[in-house]
Enzyme design. Structure first.
Site, PDB file in Angstrom:
ATOM      1  N   ASP A  34       0.855  -1.180   0.000  1.00 16.80           N
ATOM      2  CA  ASP A  34       0.000   0.000   0.000  1.00 16.80           C
ATOM      3  C   ASP A  34       0.894   1.233   0.000  1.00 16.80           C
ATOM      4  OD1 ASP A  34      -2.475   1.444   0.109  1.00 16.80           O
ATOM      5  OD2 ASP A  34      -2.075   1.875   2.208  1.00 16.80           O
ATOM      6  N   SER A  35       0.346   2.345  -0.459  1.00 18.31           N
ATOM      7  CA  SER A  35       1.099   3.590  -0.422  1.00 18.31           C
ATOM      8  C   SER A  35       1.333   4.058   1.005  1.00 18.31           C
ATOM      9  CB  SER A  35       0.354   4.668  -1.219  1.00 18.31           C
ATOM     10  OG  SER A  35      -0.941   4.863  -0.698  1.00 18.31           O
ATOM     11  N   CYS A  86      -4.312  -1.216  -2.276  1.00 16.28           N
ATOM     12  CA  CYS A  86      -4.374   0.233  -2.452  1.00 16.28           C
ATOM     13  C   CYS A  86      -5.222   0.496  -3.680  1.00 16.28           C
ATOM     14  CB  CYS A  86      -2.960   0.782  -2.636  1.00 16.28           C
ATOM     15  SG  CYS A  86      -2.872   2.536  -3.074  1.00 16.28           S
ATOM     16  N   GLU A 111      -5.283   9.834   9.367  1.00 13.19           N
ATOM     17  CA  GLU A 111      -3.857   9.733   9.641  1.00 13.19           C
ATOM     18  C   GLU A 111      -3.407  10.684  10.747  1.00 13.19           C
ATOM     19  OE1 GLU A 111      -1.331   9.591   6.229  1.00 13.19           O
ATOM     20  OE2 GLU A 111      -2.151   7.628   5.662  1.00 13.19           O
ATOM     21  N   CYS A 129     -11.508   3.228  -0.648  1.00 10.62           N
ATOM     22  CA  CYS A 129     -10.185   3.601  -0.131  1.00 10.62           C
ATOM     23  C   CYS A 129     -10.005   2.805   1.148  1.00 10.62           C
ATOM     24  CB  CYS A 129     -10.089   5.091   0.150  1.00 10.62           C
ATOM     25  SG  CYS A 129      -8.573   5.582   1.026  1.00 10.62           S
ATOM     26  N   HIS A 152      -8.413   3.311   3.762  1.00 10.01           N
ATOM     27  CA  HIS A 152      -8.459   4.066   5.015  1.00 10.01           C
ATOM     28  C   HIS A 152      -9.884   4.146   5.564  1.00 10.01           C
ATOM     29  CE1 HIS A 152      -4.432   5.514   4.102  1.00 10.01           C
ATOM     30  NE2 HIS A 152      -4.415   6.251   5.192  1.00 10.01           N
TER      31      HIS A 152
END
Length: 274
Positions: free
Chosen positions: A8-9, A71, A156, A190, A192
């Protein structure tokens, strides 16, 4: 033989890895987060392809015969090129899978109204990957999209459970739902976004199904390995997990606990040497 690589990024892929490990705990896994160059969401196709391919090759070098791009942005902007153009030359015996196709294969079996909403990063939305893939499997399904650029920073910065997050959750949900009154399925495109699931459900009308990708991708990987015993037999099974980041391991470990749900100890890989 070797472990399954998960790329993943940044941190979001850990929500996918968490579900994969729950579904397939016997395998060994190596996670690589390209945190030093994240986020990928606003970068161009060529840059994302270059970064993703570098990380995939690193996981190959670490012994992984199979890599999952956990991702959406990398899956949208790099996966097809890697599968069709890069792998035949650099590693014809290895495989790279993404998260978009398993998700789109599921969507049409869930919607009753044939109207689906995609919430994603700017990069995933602009790629049109979800409308294109959904149309292949379910041409009658109408797809609406909304970029949610504030959601990843909220998560984040560990602000996603605070009251301030409600404003941005409601803002993007209102925008997507204003596009149609018949949307009955919402895809969190996504990795996240599952961390905002509780707040998302609070601000959604009744009757809308929310799809997070972790369990979908985990089941799809299980099915893939069942259908490809030649690959399954190349995977080591001692139940180990190793974590790697291109940024500061201390910061990664702290954040990873939020996404993965347990403590991890990561190692640093220099992005300049990928």
């Amino acid at each position: 033989m070797g472990p399954i690589g998960v790329f993943d990024s940044g941190y979001g892929g850990l929500t996918v890895l968490k579900e994969i490990v729950a579904e397939l705990p016997q395998y060994d896994y190596i996670y690589l987060g390209d945190n030093a160059r994240a986020p990928y969401g606003n970068r161009g196709f060529d840059t994302i392809h270059t970064y993703t391919l570098q990380c995939v090759k690193k996981l190959f070098d670490m012994g992984c015969p199979l890599v999952v791009l956990a991702c959406n942005t990398a899956s949208a902007k790099a996966l097809r090129t890697i599968q069709q153009k890069d792998l035949p030359h650099i590693a014809p015996d290895k495989r790279v899978l993404g998260v978009i196709r398993p998700t789109t294969e599921m969507v049409g079996t869930i919607t009753q109204s044939n109207e689906v909403a995609i919430l994603a990063t700017n990069g995933t939305v602009s790629s049109q990957s979800y409308p294109i893939e959904i149309a292949k499997f379910f041409p009658d399904v109408k797809v609406f999209q909304q970029a949610c650029p504030m959601w990843v920073p909220l998560i984040e910065n560990n602000e996603h459970e605070n009251e301030g997050a409600d404003y941005f959750v409601k803002e993007y949900l209102d925008k997507i739902l204003s596009q149609s009154n018949n949307i009955d399925t919402l895809v969190l495109a996504c990795t996240h976004y599952p961390l905002l699931l509780r707040k998302i459900k609070q601000h959604l009308p009744a009757g809308i199904t929310v799809l997070a990708q972790g369990k979908i991708v985990a089941r799809s990987l299980k099915d893939y390995l069942h259908r490809h015993p030649e690959m399954e037999q190349r995977l080591t099974k001692t139940g180990t997990r190793s974590f790697n980041t291109t940024d500061d391991p201390g910061i990664f470990d702290q954040m990873a606990e939020i996404f993965f749900g347990q403590k991890v100890a990561s190692a640093k890989i220099d992005a300049d040497h990928l």
